[in-house]
Write a protein that holds these residues in place. Structure first.
Motif, mmCIF file in Angstrom:
data_model
loop_
_atom_site.group_PDB
_atom_site.id
_atom_site.type_symbol
_atom_site.label_atom_id
_atom_site.label_comp_id
_atom_site.label_asym_id
_atom_site.label_seq_id
_atom_site.Cartn_x
_atom_site.Cartn_y
_atom_site.Cartn_z
ATOM 1 N N ASP A 87 8.354 45.052 -3.069
ATOM 2 C CA ASP A 87 8.347 45.123 -4.529
ATOM 3 C C ASP A 87 9.548 45.924 -5.013
ATOM 4 N N SER A 88 9.913 45.731 -6.254
ATOM 5 C CA SER A 88 11.101 46.384 -6.802
ATOM 6 C C SER A 88 10.994 47.907 -6.812
ATOM 7 N N VAL A 89 9.793 48.433 -6.925
ATOM 8 C CA VAL A 89 9.648 49.893 -6.909
ATOM 9 C C VAL A 89 10.111 50.464 -5.564
ATOM 10 N N VAL A 90 9.938 49.699 -4.502
ATOM 11 C CA VAL A 90 10.381 50.130 -3.167
ATOM 12 C C VAL A 90 11.867 49.852 -2.996
ATOM 13 N N THR A 91 12.320 48.653 -3.390
ATOM 14 C CA THR A 91 13.742 48.334 -3.196
ATOM 15 C C THR A 91 14.644 49.249 -4.022
ATOM 16 N N ASP A 92 14.164 49.710 -5.175
ATOM 17 C CA ASP A 92 14.975 50.649 -5.966
ATOM 18 C C ASP A 92 15.314 51.900 -5.156
ATOM 19 N N VAL A 93 14.336 52.445 -4.463
ATOM 20 C CA VAL A 93 14.564 53.645 -3.647
ATOM 21 C C VAL A 93 15.480 53.307 -2.471
ATOM 22 N N LEU A 94 15.239 52.165 -1.838
ATOM 23 C CA LEU A 94 16.050 51.770 -0.693
ATOM 24 C C LEU A 94 17.511 51.552 -1.082
ATOM 25 N N VAL A 95 17.745 50.958 -2.239
ATOM 26 C CA VAL A 95 19.119 50.732 -2.694
ATOM 27 C C VAL A 95 19.792 52.061 -3.026
ATOM 28 N N LEU A 100 24.905 51.015 4.133
ATOM 29 C CA LEU A 100 25.362 49.636 4.113
ATOM 30 C C LEU A 100 24.433 48.701 4.890
ATOM 31 N N GLN A 101 23.924 49.145 6.032
ATOM 32 C CA GLN A 101 22.994 48.309 6.811
ATOM 33 C C GLN A 101 21.741 47.980 6.005
ATOM 34 N N VAL A 102 21.211 48.986 5.333
ATOM 35 C CA VAL A 102 20.019 48.790 4.508
ATOM 36 C C VAL A 102 20.328 47.813 3.377
#
Length: 194
Positions: A87-95, A100-102
């Motif tokens: 979900d975007s709430v998780v990808t926001d933190v990951l971004v 770069l790998q992530v």
């Protein structure tokens, strides 16, 4: 399951890394795995232990993933970015926190959802990485204004490669944007001297 979770939770504290890794691998795909143990394994500092549950356990909630992504290192973030759906709430933190790998792994994930802020930040990171540019350029969910920005900054080689590998429907959009970019460049040129 609750009793098993409590008993196993006490045993986990005494287990060595090799046994924890095996436990993590076995519990990761189980739909009703003991939640307390899964959360403990996911927060383990050893990625060999945390990785299997981070990358695939259905028992971890968005709140669990956000907490871990906010506090752990790049190996943990990379494992989370490999999940089937995010979900975007998780990808926001990951971004925001990822390397770069992530970023590349997230851009490759067809089932990852992004907020506008997350996609904008990924496009900004792509300005310095051709591979990330390609992966983002192939995302069908990338809004046109971000695709335009991505292509404006992309090298000619990356633009050509995107045109070759993009699906037909996406290829038309890319071509229209590239034509618009070319026309804008021509319009910005000074008039030829007399």
């Amino acid at each position: 399951i609750d009793v098993f979770d409590e008993v196993l939770g006490h045993l986990v504290k005494r287990m060595e890394a090799r046994a924890l890794k095996e436990l993590s691998e076995r519990l990761a795909p189980i739909e009703n795995a003991p939640i307390g143990v899964v959360r403990t394994l996911a927060r383990d500092d050893e990625i060999a232990v945390a990785g299997p549950v981070l990358s695939s356990s259905p028992r971890l909630s968005n709140a669990d993933l956000v907490d871990i992504a906010s506090t752990k290192g790049q190996a943990h973030l990379l494992a989370i970015s490999g999940r089937k759906a995010l979900d975007s709430v998780v990808t926001d933190v990951l971004v925001r926190r990822g390397d770069l790998q992530v970023h590349r792994k997230l851009a490759s994930s067809r089932d990852a959802c992004f907020s506008d802020e997350g996609l904008t930040l990924l496009v900004r990171h792509a300005e310095a990485d051709d591979m990330l540019t390609e992966k983002l350029g192939l995302r069908l969910d990338l809004p046109l204004h971000l695709l335009r920005r991505l292509l404006e900054k992309a090298s000619e080689i990356v633009r050509d490669r995107l045109m070759r590998i993009a699906p037909n429907a996406h290829r038309d959009e890319i071509q229209q944007i590239l034509t618009g970019i070319g026309n804008a460049v021509v319009d910005d040129l000074p008039p030829p001297p007399d």
